[in-house]
Design an enzyme around this catalytic site. Structure first.
Site, PDB file in Angstrom:
ATOM      1  N   TYR A 146       7.408  -8.281   8.290  1.00  0.00           N
ATOM      2  CA  TYR A 146       6.984  -6.883   8.396  1.00  0.00           C
ATOM      3  C   TYR A 146       7.345  -6.309   9.759  1.00  0.00           C
ATOM      4  O   TYR A 146       7.337  -7.034  10.769  1.00  0.00           O
ATOM      5  CB  TYR A 146       5.461  -6.754   8.230  1.00  0.00           C
ATOM      6  CG  TYR A 146       4.929  -7.132   6.880  1.00  0.00           C
ATOM      7  CD1 TYR A 146       4.860  -6.192   5.853  1.00  0.00           C
ATOM      8  CD2 TYR A 146       4.472  -8.424   6.623  1.00  0.00           C
ATOM      9  CE1 TYR A 146       4.359  -6.536   4.603  1.00  0.00           C
ATOM     10  CE2 TYR A 146       3.972  -8.779   5.383  1.00  0.00           C
ATOM     11  CZ  TYR A 146       3.915  -7.826   4.379  1.00  0.00           C
ATOM     12  OH  TYR A 146       3.421  -8.176   3.139  1.00  0.00           O
TER      13      TYR A 146
ATOM     14  N   ASP B 164       0.835  -1.199   0.000  1.00  0.00           N
ATOM     15  CA  ASP B 164       0.000   0.000   0.000  1.00  0.00           C
ATOM     16  C   ASP B 164       0.875   1.257   0.000  1.00  0.00           C
ATOM     17  O   ASP B 164       2.023   1.225   0.469  1.00  0.00           O
ATOM     18  CB  ASP B 164      -0.905   0.024   1.229  1.00  0.00           C
ATOM     19  CG  ASP B 164      -1.994  -1.038   1.172  1.00  0.00           C
ATOM     20  OD1 ASP B 164      -2.293  -1.519   0.059  1.00  0.00           O
ATOM     21  OD2 ASP B 164      -2.535  -1.383   2.244  1.00  0.00           O
TER      22      ASP B 164
ATOM     23  N   ARG C 135      -3.152  -5.230   8.350  1.00  0.00           N
ATOM     24  CA  ARG C 135      -4.181  -4.349   8.912  1.00  0.00           C
ATOM     25  C   ARG C 135      -5.223  -5.162   9.674  1.00  0.00           C
ATOM     26  O   ARG C 135      -5.703  -4.746  10.737  1.00  0.00           O
ATOM     27  CB  ARG C 135      -4.874  -3.568   7.798  1.00  0.00           C
ATOM     28  CG  ARG C 135      -4.032  -2.482   7.164  1.00  0.00           C
ATOM     29  CD  ARG C 135      -4.789  -1.800   6.045  1.00  0.00           C
ATOM     30  NE  ARG C 135      -4.939  -2.645   4.875  1.00  0.00           N
ATOM     31  CZ  ARG C 135      -6.049  -2.755   4.154  1.00  0.00           C
ATOM     32  NH1 ARG C 135      -7.145  -2.097   4.522  1.00  0.00           N
ATOM     33  NH2 ARG C 135      -6.089  -3.521   3.087  1.00  0.00           N
TER      34      ARG C 135
ATOM     35  N   ASP D 224      -6.336   1.366   9.102  1.00  0.00           N
ATOM     36  CA  ASP D 224      -5.075   2.077   9.024  1.00  0.00           C
ATOM     37  C   ASP D 224      -5.380   3.570   9.076  1.00  0.00           C
ATOM     38  O   ASP D 224      -6.544   3.974   9.173  1.00  0.00           O
ATOM     39  CB  ASP D 224      -4.267   1.695   7.778  1.00  0.00           C
ATOM     40  CG  ASP D 224      -4.989   2.013   6.464  1.00  0.00           C
ATOM     41  OD1 ASP D 224      -5.817   2.956   6.426  1.00  0.00           O
ATOM     42  OD2 ASP D 224      -4.736   1.320   5.465  1.00  0.00           O
TER      43      ASP D 224
END
Length: 240
Positions: A66, A38, A172, A80
């Protein structure tokens, strides 16, 4: 030009824009990327050039690592900070031990409900498009694999942790689910992809560095890429 580029995608640049930038530098139009990041996120975006586009599926199966930053006193429609935050009242903030235990409870395989603001197809259309048009897409929970999680720091309401996960995991949604288990909010505020399989952020090429050298210098040759991806899939090591 055939091979892979381990690109560092900066924040606020879309994956499509990053790919187009590399197409201009390399002159290779036949190209793609293995796993969208994203615009909010930065980090490793593996690009496949020429005949290496046949390696996209193999790359998609690789574990990802991550680094995640989230807040637990708010949420949003997309989970988010790209959409408006909604504060969540929490009578007693969880302790560091409780947060660490909740994170650890996700290790293994669990049923994750994808966000409605995702690219999953519903009746042939991405769920996010249906959501933006005012429709409520019907999604099904699906099993995702979380290899490990490790908390780096916690100071209410913010938590930072590392996670290694498999294909199809929405970070998310993991943050949302963490908040649900803690009885708090859950909203992603920063995300860095540190690795895709054997390709780590420390060896990635930022766009400005890539533009300053001959493109061939950054390309992992097709045979080497095939060799790396033919190795048994290994779980990335936990950070020390």
């Amino acid at each position: 030009m055939d091979g892979l580029i381990n690109l560092y995608k900066p924040k606020w640049l879309s994956s499509a824009q990053a790919l187009e930038h590399v197409r201009r530098l390399t002159g290779q139009r036949k190209s793609g990327h293995a796993g969208t990041l994203d615009p909010l996120a930065d980090g490793v975006l593996v690009l496949c050039l020429g005949r290496a586009t046949k390696l996209v599926e193999s790359l998609m199966e690789q574990p990802k690592v991550y680094r995640v930053t989230a807040i637990l006193d708010a949420t949003s429609e997309t989970f988010d900070c790209e959409t408006r935050l909604h504060p969540v009242a929490v009578a007693a903030p969880p302790s560091e031990q409780e947060v660490a235990a909740a994170l650890g409870s996700f290790e293994g395989t669990y049923e994750q409900m994808p966000p409605t603001a995702s690219a999953i197809k519903v009746r042939g259309k991405p769920a996010y498009r249906l959501s933006r048009s005012g429709q409520t897409p019907t999604l099904q929970a699906r099993p995702v694999r979380v290899y490990w999680l490790g908390m780096r720091r916690y100071a209410w309401p913010e938590v930072e942790f590392d996670v290694a996960c498999g294909r199809g995991t929405y970070v998310r949604a993991l943050v949302r689910d963490l908040g649900q288990r803690l009885g708090t909010g859950g909203c992603l505020t920063a995300l860095t992809r540190r690795a895709v399989g054997p390709f780590w952020i420390e060896e990635s090429w930022p766009p400005e560095r890539l533009a300053a050298v001959p493109a061939e210098k950054a390309v992992i040759a097709l045979e080497e890429a095939r060799r790396l991806l033919s190795e048994p899939i290994a779980i990335p090591p936990r950070p020390t």
